[in-house]
Design a protein around this motif. Structure first.
Motif, mmCIF file in Angstrom:
data_model
loop_
_atom_site.group_PDB
_atom_site.id
_atom_site.type_symbol
_atom_site.label_atom_id
_atom_site.label_comp_id
_atom_site.label_asym_id
_atom_site.label_seq_id
_atom_site.Cartn_x
_atom_site.Cartn_y
_atom_site.Cartn_z
ATOM 1 N N ASP A 75 -4.608 3.095 1.059
ATOM 2 C CA ASP A 75 -5.276 2.223 0.078
ATOM 3 C C ASP A 75 -6.272 1.282 0.750
ATOM 4 O OD1 ASP A 75 -3.785 3.352 -2.052
ATOM 5 O OD2 ASP A 75 -2.109 2.004 -1.618
ATOM 6 N N VAL A 76 -7.134 1.856 1.562
ATOM 7 C CA VAL A 76 -8.064 1.058 2.369
ATOM 8 C C VAL A 76 -8.990 0.211 1.498
ATOM 9 C CG1 VAL A 76 -10.033 1.259 3.950
ATOM 10 C CG2 VAL A 76 -7.922 2.523 4.401
ATOM 11 N N GLU A 77 -9.389 0.733 0.334
ATOM 12 C CA GLU A 77 -10.258 -0.064 -0.556
ATOM 13 C C GLU A 77 -9.566 -1.367 -0.964
ATOM 14 O OE1 GLU A 77 -13.291 0.276 -1.228
ATOM 15 O OE2 GLU A 77 -13.585 2.300 -0.415
ATOM 16 N N ARG A 78 -8.275 -1.262 -1.251
ATOM 17 C CA ARG A 78 -7.533 -2.457 -1.656
ATOM 18 C C ARG A 78 -7.478 -3.478 -0.516
ATOM 19 N NH1 ARG A 78 -1.683 -1.198 -3.748
ATOM 20 N NH2 ARG A 78 -2.875 0.313 -4.952
ATOM 21 N N ILE A 79 -7.307 -2.972 0.703
ATOM 22 C CA ILE A 79 -7.279 -3.853 1.874
ATOM 23 C C ILE A 79 -8.640 -4.540 2.053
ATOM 24 C CG2 ILE A 79 -7.044 -3.926 4.394
ATOM 25 C CD1 ILE A 79 -5.121 -1.463 4.077
ATOM 26 N N LEU A 80 -9.713 -3.753 1.928
ATOM 27 C CA LEU A 80 -11.053 -4.317 2.119
ATOM 28 C C LEU A 80 -11.391 -5.318 1.012
ATOM 29 C CD1 LEU A 80 -12.957 -1.143 3.357
ATOM 30 C CD2 LEU A 80 -12.204 -3.116 4.701
ATOM 31 N N ASN A 81 -10.903 -5.074 -0.188
ATOM 32 C CA ASN A 81 -11.105 -6.043 -1.278
ATOM 33 C C ASN A 81 -10.429 -7.366 -0.944
ATOM 34 O OD1 ASN A 81 -12.612 -4.326 -2.861
ATOM 35 N ND2 ASN A 81 -10.874 -3.656 -4.118
ATOM 36 N N ALA A 82 -9.224 -7.294 -0.377
ATOM 37 C CA ALA A 82 -8.505 -8.516 -0.012
ATOM 38 C C ALA A 82 -9.262 -9.275 1.078
ATOM 39 C CB ALA A 82 -7.092 -8.175 0.454
ATOM 40 N N VAL A 83 -9.808 -8.532 2.033
ATOM 41 C CA VAL A 83 -10.593 -9.158 3.108
ATOM 42 C C VAL A 83 -11.765 -9.921 2.509
ATOM 43 C CG1 VAL A 83 -12.094 -8.685 5.090
ATOM 44 C CG2 VAL A 83 -9.918 -7.446 4.844
ATOM 45 N N GLU A 84 -12.438 -9.275 1.554
ATOM 46 C CA GLU A 84 -13.603 -9.909 0.932
ATOM 47 C C GLU A 84 -13.185 -11.132 0.113
ATOM 48 O OE1 GLU A 84 -16.373 -7.072 -0.618
ATOM 49 O OE2 GLU A 84 -17.127 -8.538 -2.068
ATOM 50 N N VAL A 108 0.843 -1.207 0.000
ATOM 51 C CA VAL A 108 0.000 0.000 0.000
ATOM 52 C C VAL A 108 0.874 1.251 0.000
ATOM 53 C CG1 VAL A 108 -1.943 -1.120 1.178
ATOM 54 C CG2 VAL A 108 -0.178 0.019 2.537
ATOM 55 N N THR A 109 0.263 2.337 -0.401
ATOM 56 C CA THR A 109 0.867 3.684 -0.468
ATOM 57 C C THR A 109 1.945 3.743 -1.559
ATOM 58 O OG1 THR A 109 2.823 3.629 1.011
ATOM 59 C CG2 THR A 109 0.666 3.821 2.067
ATOM 60 N N PRO A 110 2.327 4.953 -1.957
ATOM 61 C CA PRO A 110 3.411 5.096 -2.941
ATOM 62 C C PRO A 110 4.722 4.478 -2.453
ATOM 63 C CG PRO A 110 2.208 7.163 -2.724
ATOM 64 C CD PRO A 110 1.712 6.266 -1.631
ATOM 65 N N PHE A 111 4.854 4.224 -1.141
ATOM 66 C CA PHE A 111 6.062 3.599 -0.600
ATOM 67 C C PHE A 111 6.020 2.081 -0.655
ATOM 68 C CE2 PHE A 111 6.744 7.505 2.385
ATOM 69 C CZ PHE A 111 7.206 8.238 1.296
ATOM 70 N N GLN A 112 4.932 1.509 -1.239
ATOM 71 C CA GLN A 112 4.805 0.050 -1.351
ATOM 72 C C GLN A 112 5.062 -0.628 -0.009
ATOM 73 O OE1 GLN A 112 4.048 -1.881 -4.567
ATOM 74 N NE2 GLN A 112 2.997 0.076 -4.392
ATOM 75 N N GLN A 113 4.358 -0.130 0.970
ATOM 76 C CA GLN A 113 4.507 -0.685 2.320
ATOM 77 C C GLN A 113 3.726 -1.998 2.402
ATOM 78 O OE1 GLN A 113 3.721 -1.948 5.883
ATOM 79 N NE2 GLN A 113 2.132 -0.438 5.474
ATOM 80 N N ASN A 114 4.354 -3.026 2.990
ATOM 81 C CA ASN A 114 3.742 -4.353 3.076
ATOM 82 C C ASN A 114 2.712 -4.435 4.187
ATOM 83 O OD1 ASN A 114 5.206 -5.519 0.961
ATOM 84 N ND2 ASN A 114 6.894 -6.098 2.317
#
Ligand SMILES: [Zn+2]
Length: 209
Positions: free
Chosen positions: A34-43, A8-14
């Protein structure tokens, strides 16, 4: 414990989503953005998010926390309270790194060395590893021999220590005295870049000679 790394983030934080296979309960470690990306992974994984864990107070690790908490009413555990100044300074961090402003938050539980954090049947040991930041913690799952180490240690490198209250000697001591003794076979998920093992770093990391 099963897990999935979500850069996530421009820093590509794991950011890491991990979960207990018995109960389906999950936690997210270091939701920097990038909360949407996190929530997509949860789903996609079909798990139930129950808490947020934070290794330290840097923006690229905590920036999405308030957003996630507002949406899902999750408790926040970590880092150690020595990182309070970083979390209270989120607005300045956003300005410093050129990020859009994010909402502030206060962790529900500050962690100390030796604490245990549970997610379903998964029990993680909390290891205080100061140096990159004074309140940095590492989450270790003994059963699967996986450590989530944030910005303490990377494959072939170590965390920066040129930030306020960073200290190189303290960081090296944290790695050598607190992380490496977990064992050569331990896999670790760093805050940035590829995974490695503690044994590989002990043998080849130029900063640990
Ligand atoms: Zn950091």
């Amino acid at each position: 414990m099963k897990y999935r790394i979500i850069p996530v983030t421009p820093f590509q934080q794991n950011c890491t989503l991990f979960w207990c296979e018995q109960t389906g309960e999950a936690a997210v470690v270091d939701p920097g953005g990038d909360v949407e990306r996190i929530l997509n992974a949860v789903e996609e994984e079909g798990v139930r998010l129950t808490k947020v864990l934070l290794t330290h107070g840097h923006l690229d690790h905590v920036g999405g926390t308030a957003d996630l908490v507002a949406r899902l009413k999750l408790p926040v555990e970590g880092p150690a309270e020595q990182d309070r100044f970083w979390i209270e300074g989120l607005a300045q961090q956003c300005a410093m790194f050129g990020f859009d402003p994010v909402a502030g938050f206060e962790p529900d539980r500050w962690l100390v060395d030796g604490d245990e954090v549970s997610v379903g049947d998964v029990k993680l040991s909390v290891i205080h590893c100061p140096g990159h930041t004074p309140g940095h913690v590492v989450f270790y799952d003994q059963e699967s021999a996986v450590a989530q180490v944030g910005d303490v240690l990377f494959a072939g490198s170590i965390g920066r220590t040129d930030f306020p209250q960073g200290d190189h000697a303290t960081l090296i001591r944290s790695i050598k005295e607190r992380l490496l003794p977990l064992g050569d076979d331990v896999d670790f998920i760093p805050g940035h870049g590829p995974m490695s093992t503690l044994g590989d770093e002990r043998r080849t990391n130029p900063f640990l000679r």
